[in-house]
Design a protein around this motif. Sequence first.
Motif, PDB file in Angstrom:
ATOM      1  N   PRO A  25       0.769  -1.320  -0.056  1.00  0.00           N
ATOM      2  CA  PRO A  25       0.368  -0.168  -0.138  1.00  0.00           C
ATOM      3  C   PRO A  25       1.159   1.568  -0.131  1.00  0.00           C
ATOM      4  O   PRO A  25       2.016   1.152   0.513  1.00  0.00           O
ATOM      5  N   LEU A  26      -0.045   1.813  -0.499  1.00  0.00           N
ATOM      6  CA  LEU A  26       0.452   3.478   0.030  1.00  0.00           C
ATOM      7  C   LEU A  26       1.414   4.152   0.999  1.00  0.00           C
ATOM      8  O   LEU A  26      -0.149   4.262   1.690  1.00  0.00           O
ATOM      9  N   PRO A  27       1.639   4.773   1.280  1.00  0.00           N
ATOM     10  CA  PRO A  27       1.476   5.760   2.619  1.00  0.00           C
ATOM     11  C   PRO A  27       0.614   6.803   2.659  1.00  0.00           C
ATOM     12  O   PRO A  27       0.165   7.030   1.168  1.00  0.00           O
ATOM     13  N   LYS A  28      -0.113   7.266   3.398  1.00  0.00           N
ATOM     14  CA  LYS A  28      -1.038   8.179   3.800  1.00  0.00           C
ATOM     15  C   LYS A  28      -0.627   9.602   4.378  1.00  0.00           C
ATOM     16  O   LYS A  28       0.269   9.471   5.438  1.00  0.00           O
ATOM     17  N   THR A  29      -0.644  10.453   4.026  1.00  0.00           N
ATOM     18  CA  THR A  29      -0.507  12.039   4.555  1.00  0.00           C
ATOM     19  C   THR A  29      -2.039  11.697   6.224  1.00  0.00           C
ATOM     20  O   THR A  29      -2.963  11.256   5.842  1.00  0.00           O
ATOM     21  N   ASP A  30      -1.132  11.983   7.506  1.00  0.00           N
ATOM     22  CA  ASP A  30      -1.790  12.101   8.296  1.00  0.00           C
ATOM     23  C   ASP A  30      -2.689  12.954   8.201  1.00  0.00           C
ATOM     24  O   ASP A  30      -2.577  14.696   7.862  1.00  0.00           O
ATOM     25  N   LEU A  31      -4.037  12.908   8.320  1.00  0.00           N
ATOM     26  CA  LEU A  31      -4.991  13.978   8.060  1.00  0.00           C
ATOM     27  C   LEU A  31      -5.528  14.753   9.040  1.00  0.00           C
ATOM     28  O   LEU A  31      -5.957  15.897   9.385  1.00  0.00           O
ATOM     29  N   ARG A  32      -5.714  14.166  10.486  1.00  0.00           N
ATOM     30  CA  ARG A  32      -5.430  14.976  11.247  1.00  0.00           C
ATOM     31  C   ARG A  32      -4.739  15.924  11.580  1.00  0.00           C
ATOM     32  O   ARG A  32      -4.980  17.397  12.243  1.00  0.00           O
ATOM     33  N   ALA A  33      -3.204  15.828  11.198  1.00  0.00           N
ATOM     34  CA  ALA A  33      -2.215  16.705  10.951  1.00  0.00           C
ATOM     35  C   ALA A  33      -2.802  18.072  10.563  1.00  0.00           C
ATOM     36  O   ALA A  33      -2.319  19.255   9.975  1.00  0.00           O
ATOM     37  N   PHE A  34      -2.661  17.410   8.483  1.00  0.00           N
ATOM     38  CA  PHE A  34      -3.568  18.358   8.202  1.00  0.00           C
ATOM     39  C   PHE A  34      -4.662  19.530   8.405  1.00  0.00           C
ATOM     40  O   PHE A  34      -4.556  20.647   8.409  1.00  0.00           O
ATOM     41  N   ARG A  35      -5.978  19.117   9.198  1.00  0.00           N
ATOM     42  CA  ARG A  35      -6.828  19.359   9.965  1.00  0.00           C
ATOM     43  C   ARG A  35      -6.014  20.588  10.744  1.00  0.00           C
ATOM     44  O   ARG A  35      -6.941  21.334  11.289  1.00  0.00           O
ATOM     45  N   ALA A  36      -5.103  20.231  11.661  1.00  0.00           N
ATOM     46  CA  ALA A  36      -4.792  20.692  12.966  1.00  0.00           C
ATOM     47  C   ALA A  36      -3.915  21.692  12.346  1.00  0.00           C
ATOM     48  O   ALA A  36      -4.538  23.273  12.739  1.00  0.00           O
ATOM     49  N   ALA A  37      -3.101  22.129  11.462  1.00  0.00           N
ATOM     50  CA  ALA A  37      -2.642  23.016  10.283  1.00  0.00           C
ATOM     51  C   ALA A  37      -3.806  23.495  10.156  1.00  0.00           C
ATOM     52  O   ALA A  37      -3.499  25.473   9.967  1.00  0.00           O
TER      53      ALA A  37
END
Length: 158
Positions: A25-37
């Motif tokens: 599988p491909l890596p996944k960007t941390d969606l929670r970190a994106f929302r926090a930013a």
Amino acid sequence: MVNEGNIGFTLPRGATGFFRPKDGPLPKTDLRAFRAALYAAARVIGGEVGEVEEQAHPRTFHTAAIVTRAGENMVLCHAHHPWIAFAQTRRDWYGEEFLAPPPWAHAFTDAGFVVLGCEQLATPLSHVDTSVLTQGEWREVRFYGITTLGGVLFNAWD
């Protein structure tokens, strides 16, 4: 396609959103970190976070709006690598329609993301190390007429 000289960006596996099952599988960007930013950026400019649209097949990125009195700022976050870009409007794919990072883009770098500028995103593929791309990915690049780094990273190929 092999690139020689003047390479400014190396595409990692998963940059196009395509993967081969044998590679895992491909890596996944941390969606929670994106929302926090996003919330940190909105606080910096006295705005608020608008609609956040999570990545869905075939798109390779999440989209969010930061809303101020002056209007909406579209923020794109690659789903597999921690890359951030800015655009004028919400779309399913982008080619060269990117904006320069605003002064408050540091909220994303502070959170560990890499903010890509519009000049970098407009880089021709001939100046990008594309050696990781498979024949299938090159077929999509040619089919959709993609010529820039931004077009490869922020796409909705099927």
